[in-house]
Structures are given as C-alpha cells and as structure tokens.
Design a protein around this motif. Structure first.
Motif, PDB file in Angstrom:
ATOM      1  N   ILE A   1       9.874   3.843   1.465  1.00  0.00           N
ATOM      2  CA  ILE A   1       9.151   2.543   0.728  1.00  0.00           C
ATOM      3  C   ILE A   1       9.553   1.421   1.888  1.00  0.00           C
ATOM      4  O   ILE A   1      10.673   0.946   1.748  1.00  0.00           O
TER       5      ILE A   1
ATOM      6  N   ARG B   1       1.652  10.116   7.184  1.00  0.00           N
ATOM      7  CA  ARG B   1       2.669  10.198   5.960  1.00  0.00           C
ATOM      8  C   ARG B   1       3.932   9.266   6.253  1.00  0.00           C
ATOM      9  O   ARG B   1       4.332   9.219   7.242  1.00  0.00           O
TER      10      ARG B   1
ATOM     11  N   GLY C   1      -5.079  -0.342   2.412  1.00  0.00           N
ATOM     12  CA  GLY C   1      -5.027   1.350   2.401  1.00  0.00           C
ATOM     13  C   GLY C   1      -5.288   1.895   3.755  1.00  0.00           C
ATOM     14  O   GLY C   1      -5.258   3.070   3.878  1.00  0.00           O
TER      15      GLY C   1
ATOM     16  N   VAL D   1       5.274   4.420  -2.882  1.00  0.00           N
ATOM     17  CA  VAL D   1       6.204   5.514  -3.070  1.00  0.00           C
ATOM     18  C   VAL D   1       6.463   6.363  -1.591  1.00  0.00           C
ATOM     19  O   VAL D   1       5.445   6.116  -0.993  1.00  0.00           O
TER      20      VAL D   1
ATOM     21  N   ASP E   1       0.727  -1.184  -0.138  1.00  0.00           N
ATOM     22  CA  ASP E   1      -0.041  -0.054   0.243  1.00  0.00           C
ATOM     23  C   ASP E   1       0.816   1.187  -0.075  1.00  0.00           C
ATOM     24  O   ASP E   1       0.348   2.424  -0.020  1.00  0.00           O
ATOM     25  N   VAL E   2       2.342   1.095   0.063  1.00  0.00           N
ATOM     26  CA  VAL E   2       3.139   2.372   0.031  1.00  0.00           C
ATOM     27  C   VAL E   2       4.014   2.161  -1.173  1.00  0.00           C
ATOM     28  O   VAL E   2       5.268   2.004  -0.676  1.00  0.00           O
TER      29      VAL E   2
ATOM     30  N   THR F   1       7.872   8.354   9.748  1.00  0.00           N
ATOM     31  CA  THR F   1       6.627   8.745   9.579  1.00  0.00           C
ATOM     32  C   THR F   1       6.369  10.171  10.068  1.00  0.00           C
ATOM     33  O   THR F   1       6.880  10.811  10.752  1.00  0.00           O
TER      34      THR F   1
ATOM     35  N   THR G   1       3.577   8.448   0.553  1.00  0.00           N
ATOM     36  CA  THR G   1       2.078   8.050   0.855  1.00  0.00           C
ATOM     37  C   THR G   1       1.653   8.121   2.043  1.00  0.00           C
ATOM     38  O   THR G   1       2.080   8.060   2.957  1.00  0.00           O
ATOM     39  N   GLU G   2       0.187   8.664   2.128  1.00  0.00           N
ATOM     40  CA  GLU G   2      -0.602   8.723   3.169  1.00  0.00           C
ATOM     41  C   GLU G   2      -1.398   7.790   3.468  1.00  0.00           C
ATOM     42  O   GLU G   2      -2.192   7.070   2.288  1.00  0.00           O
ATOM     43  N   LEU G   3      -1.680   7.415   4.578  1.00  0.00           N
ATOM     44  CA  LEU G   3      -2.689   6.302   4.958  1.00  0.00           C
ATOM     45  C   LEU G   3      -3.569   6.823   6.277  1.00  0.00           C
ATOM     46  O   LEU G   3      -3.024   7.560   7.022  1.00  0.00           O
TER      47      LEU G   3
END
Length: 415
Positions: A131, A127, A94, A70, A67-68, A118, A73-75
């Motif tokens: 990776i 965020r 996600g 790059v 789900d990450v 993060t 990436t925000e989750l």
C-alpha cells in the motif's frame, strides 16, 4: 616596529606575523575548471532550480496513491517516463506509468512504487504488492536548491564538492580572490640547485623546492627568486626583486653567523622601500632563528636555513599568514589530540615540534610515536613523518598513554 633580540613564544611570533598581514582585496573571474581551491569573493546564485520538476528517486511505477487501497491491486500501464523524455500529458486515474530514476513524475501522480514491490502480470498490467504512501520516492522540485539561491557563502574556499554544486547550479564562472603571490629567496654561498655538480663545501638547497610545493598546495602563485650569495649587494638585489609580491619568504642568513646578513640587508635596504625588522629569534625547536620584517608594505618572513627548520616554520607561520592573505577567517592551526605510544623525557625551555608517526585504532583514536632522532638536519625523517608532536615549554616527562597535541600533515595538504 622595533627590533628585538629577545626570544618570543611561538604564539606571540605568530600573532605579530598575522598583525602584519592584510587580506588581498583584488578580485578576478575564473572559469569553474580553474576554481578549485580558490576563495569566493561573491556568493554565486543558482541559475536553475534543481530538480526543475518532481522526479523519481527509483526505477518503478508512478501512480495515484489512493488508487491502491490494498496490496495486490492491479493497474493498467499507459506509458513510460524516462530521463529526458517525460510522459506527455496528465496521468489518468486507475493507471500506472513506468518510470525510471531521474525521470519527471507525470502530472497527477502522487507516489512512485519501486519495481521490486510490483509484479508484471501482462504486457499492460502490473500488480502492486504494497500500500503506497503519498509522496514516496519522489524528489520535490527545488529539493536541492532553487534558482536565485546562494548555497555557497562569500569567503568559502572551494572544494571539489563545491565545484560539483556550482556546476549543478549552472554557474560557469565565479568571482574569487586573487591568488597570493609569494616570493622565495634562498641565501647562502654554499647553496646549489638540485642536479648540480657539487664542489667541496657545497650543498643542495632543498628548502626552496619544498616550500614552493607547499605554497602551491596552499593556493599561492610562487615567484622563485633563486639563490642570493652572502653579500649585501646580492641580498639587496634579491630583496628588490621581491617587491610587488604579497609575501616574501627567505631561507637562511637570519642567525648569528658571520655570513648571516639578511637582517642587515633588510634594515639597510635603500632601493625605494623602507626596511624594518620586528624580531628574529623565537623559543622553539627546530627553528629558533626566525625573522619577521617588512620591506615597505611587503611582509618578510625569514625562515631558518636548515631545511627541516625551514619547513616546520613555514607550517607554523606561513600557513596561517597565507590563509589570512586569502581572506579566510579560519587561520588557527588545526591541532588534534593523540595518545603516546612511547614515553617522552621532560622538555626544555623551547617549544619542541617533534617529527612523529601516527597510528589510528578502530575507534579513530590517534596514537603517536616520536622519531628517536630529532636532528634537524635529517630531511628523511621529516619525509617519513605523519606530522608533528607539540611539546610545550618545560613540559614534564610523559608516560605511555598520555594525551598530547599534534599537527597532522594531512590537514595541511602535505601528504
């Protein structure tokens, strides 16, 4: 065994002592709190798996690694997993779960990103600044051990670290060899206990307390038989009192003086046990008058009366004997190599075990210096020594920097 008046080498004497010793077969069960230093008679099996489930090795966030794709990436945060309170249910794709060190990794998560990698951008959003790799920062179930595994072998002498492992295995008690029972009998009309008011010619017996402390540190149950006077009746009574022990150590009375009667008392013993003498002199200093015999099935090591000689001989001969009694297989003396700090004159026709001080340099090399006085009556020198410097028979003079063999008291629990 036949008695001998010849001088045995140290190695030959130790071999004959060990030939007389048989490992203790008796087994007992002790709680873990009493098991330190004991020798395992069986190999305990783990009662649990550790860890019991995949757990986090870091404080951070659990997620699906894919789900990450790059960095940046925000989750969305959907829950928390902490030690003792895992996240309930499968983790949706996600999303991320806040996770603390040691907490169970939620079902479906494939990686943990530590919090330093993060950034919290909202109450429910983070965020991811890297990776993540699949499996990162996750301790697999059973990574340490699985239920039923036996990581500690029979015959292992338990250290404090082993006790910690057994506790983690949920093992509350272990089967161990019975402690060796070692009797100590001091001899001599002139010997008195510490704290006595001494009359002319009397001395305080220091060998007994030192030997008892050594034996206890080696895992023995000590039976102090007190001090026997220099007469056959008293010595016979002392020998009789030792029956039932696994080993008897006597101090004094084994040389050639008028009152050195232990050898005669041993061979003349007639109280239901057959006394035999093997040898009573060895080619070493300090400690030439060392005796080996048996009283029925009881091995008897007669140590010199001189306290320094007695303690040095106990190290060289009683230590390996006790390890064999405990069913330990490693009974060789733990020698080390060192470099001389001062020159040494040539040695004579007896192995010399010199009290010495050690220094260690930044590379771990041991440097050794023998005390100037090696008078065997000086207990203070032994107390201040770090170990013994071993001089072989007829060893030539040695210069500064020469390689020599030493025994480090730390290897015998004597510091």
């Amino acid at each position: 065994m036949n008695s001998s008046t010849s001088f045995l080498s140290v190695e030959a004497a130790r071999g004959r002592i060990l030939d007389l010793i048989q490992p203790i077969a008796d087994v007992e069960t002790v709680p873990l709190a009493k098991a330190h230093g004991r020798v395992l008679a069986t190999s305990p099996a783990a009662r649990v798996t550790q860890p019991p489930a995949p757990v986090s090795a870091m404080d951070g966030y659990a997620m699906h690694a894919e789900d990450v794709p790059v960095a940046g990436t925000e989750l969305r945060l959907v829950g928390v997993s902490q030690a003792g309170t895992p996240f309930d249910g499968d983790m949706p794709r996600g999303t991320a779960i806040r996770i603390l060190t040691g907490a169970v990794v939620p079902v479906g998560a494939t990686t943990v990103v530590m919090q330093e990698e993060t950034a919290v951008i909202a109450d429910d959003m983070i965020r991811i600044d890297i990776i993540p790799a699949a499996g990162a920062n996750i301790r697999a179930a059973g990574q340490d051990f699985a239920a039923g595994e036996t990581p500690l072998a029979t015959g292992k002498q338990l250290t404090a670290r082993d006790i910690g492992l057994l506790a983690a295995m949920n093992v509350p008690q272990v089967e161990v060899r019975r402690k060796p029972v070692v009797a100590i009998l001091a001899t001599g009309d002139e010997i008195r206990t510490p704290g006595s008011d001494l009359r002319p010619g009397e001395i305080v017996g220091s060998s007994g307390p030192a030997l008892a402390a050594m034996l206890e540190s080696w895992g023995c149950e000590v039976r102090d038989l007190g001090i026997a006077a220099d007469n056959h009746k008293a010595l016979a009574a002392g020998l009789k009192a030792a029956l039932g022990a696994d080993l008897l150590l006597t101090t004094g009375g084994v040389s050639v003086g008028t009152h050195d009667l232990v050898r005669d008392a041993l061979t003349g013993f007639a109280e239901g046990a057959d006394g035999k003498l093997d040898f009573w002199r060895i080619a070493m200093r300090p400690g030439k008058p060392l005796m080996l015999g048996r009283l029925g099935d009881l091995p008897v090591i007669g140590l010199p009366g001189n306290p320094v000689s007695s303690i040095v001989c106990a190290l060289l001969f009683a230590w390996p004997a006790i390890r064999k009694l405990c069913a330990l297989t490693d009974i060789a003396l733990p020698t080390r190599q060192a470099q001389l700090l001062e020159p040494l004159a040539a040695n004579g026709q007896r192995e010399h075990y010199m009290r010495a001080m050690f220094e260690r340099d930044k590379d771990g090399q041991i440097h050794v210096k023998a005390f100037e006085s090696q008078d065997s009556a000086r207990m203070s020198t032994l107390a201040h020594a770090d170990g013994l410097l071993i001089r072989p028979i007829n060893d030539p003079a040695q210069d500064i920097g020469a390689q020599v063999t030493i025994l480090d008291f730390a290897d015998f629990n004597l510091l």
